[in-house]
Design a protein around this motif. Structure first.
Motif, PDB file in Angstrom:
ATOM      1  N   ASN A   1      -5.650  -4.233  -4.901  1.00 27.15           N
ATOM      2  CA  ASN A   1      -5.424  -3.012  -4.137  1.00 27.15           C
ATOM      3  C   ASN A   1      -4.012  -3.067  -3.576  1.00 27.15           C
ATOM      4  O   ASN A   1      -3.668  -3.983  -2.842  1.00 27.15           O
ATOM      5  CB  ASN A   1      -6.459  -2.913  -3.011  1.00 27.15           C
ATOM      6  N   GLU A   2      -3.176  -2.114  -3.940  1.00 27.21           N
ATOM      7  CA  GLU A   2      -1.797  -2.102  -3.460  1.00 27.21           C
ATOM      8  C   GLU A   2      -1.682  -1.253  -2.194  1.00 27.21           C
ATOM      9  O   GLU A   2      -1.830  -0.039  -2.234  1.00 27.21           O
ATOM     10  CB  GLU A   2      -0.862  -1.555  -4.538  1.00 27.21           C
ATOM     11  N   GLN A   3      -1.448  -1.933  -1.076  1.00 26.45           N
ATOM     12  CA  GLN A   3      -1.246  -1.271   0.204  1.00 26.45           C
ATOM     13  C   GLN A   3       0.114  -1.708   0.759  1.00 26.45           C
ATOM     14  O   GLN A   3       0.479  -2.887   0.668  1.00 26.45           O
ATOM     15  CB  GLN A   3      -2.333  -1.653   1.209  1.00 26.45           C
ATOM     16  N   GLU A   4       0.835  -0.771   1.331  1.00 24.07           N
ATOM     17  CA  GLU A   4       2.149  -1.087   1.892  1.00 24.07           C
ATOM     18  C   GLU A   4       2.001  -1.987   3.107  1.00 24.07           C
ATOM     19  O   GLU A   4       1.200  -1.736   4.004  1.00 24.07           O
ATOM     20  CB  GLU A   4       2.873   0.196   2.287  1.00 24.07           C
TER      21      GLU A   4
ATOM     22  N   CYS B   1      -4.629  -7.569   0.380  1.00 23.50           N
ATOM     23  CA  CYS B   1      -5.111  -6.453  -0.446  1.00 23.50           C
ATOM     24  C   CYS B   1      -4.816  -6.701  -1.923  1.00 23.50           C
ATOM     25  O   CYS B   1      -5.632  -6.358  -2.786  1.00 23.50           O
ATOM     26  CB  CYS B   1      -4.477  -5.139   0.008  1.00 23.50           C
TER      27      CYS B   1
ATOM     28  N   LEU C   1       4.177  -5.437  -0.312  1.00 19.04           N
ATOM     29  CA  LEU C   1       2.759  -5.122  -0.460  1.00 19.04           C
ATOM     30  C   LEU C   1       1.930  -6.147   0.296  1.00 19.04           C
ATOM     31  O   LEU C   1       2.295  -7.324   0.377  1.00 19.04           O
ATOM     32  CB  LEU C   1       2.359  -5.116  -1.935  1.00 19.04           C
ATOM     33  N   CYS C   2       0.810  -5.710   0.820  1.00 18.79           N
ATOM     34  CA  CYS C   2      -0.102  -6.567   1.565  1.00 18.79           C
ATOM     35  C   CYS C   2      -0.670  -7.652   0.641  1.00 18.79           C
ATOM     36  O   CYS C   2      -1.268  -7.356  -0.388  1.00 18.79           O
ATOM     37  CB  CYS C   2      -1.235  -5.722   2.145  1.00 18.79           C
TER      38      CYS C   2
ATOM     39  N   CYS D   1      -0.963  -5.132   5.642  1.00 21.32           N
ATOM     40  CA  CYS D   1      -0.972  -3.682   5.831  1.00 21.32           C
ATOM     41  C   CYS D   1      -1.552  -3.385   7.221  1.00 21.32           C
ATOM     42  O   CYS D   1      -1.950  -4.303   7.949  1.00 21.32           O
ATOM     43  CB  CYS D   1      -1.801  -3.001   4.739  1.00 21.32           C
TER      44      CYS D   1
ATOM     45  N   GLU E   1      -4.427  -2.011   8.094  1.00 19.69           N
ATOM     46  CA  GLU E   1      -5.841  -2.403   8.225  1.00 19.69           C
ATOM     47  C   GLU E   1      -5.996  -3.918   8.338  1.00 19.69           C
ATOM     48  O   GLU E   1      -6.744  -4.411   9.178  1.00 19.69           O
ATOM     49  CB  GLU E   1      -6.656  -1.865   7.041  1.00 19.69           C
TER      50      GLU E   1
END
Length: 60
Positions: A16-19, A11, A7-8, A32, A34
């Motif tokens: 906020n969980e972003q791959e 984030c 996870l990023c 991530c 972004e």
């Protein structure tokens, strides 16, 4: 269902969980898509070395 391995880190600080897709060796953070875009666009971090997580062997 797809398993997210990384996870990023940036984030996650915002709940906020972003791959994650890359790892920055200087910041020691997973990023991530972004955050990678922002990281490479910033004058302060654009020269950091990023490693694609798809190329990194998984740990046991």
């Amino acid at each position: 269902m797809t398993e997210i391995n990384h996870l990023c880190g940036f984030c996650l600080e915002d709940n906020n969980e972003q791959e994650g897709v890359v790892f920055c060796s200087k910041c020691e953070q997973v990023l991530c898509i972004e955050c990678k875009r922002e990281h490479t666009g910033s004058k302060a971090t654009r020269r950091h070395e990023l490693f694609d997580l798809a190329d990194v062997a998984p740990r046991d």
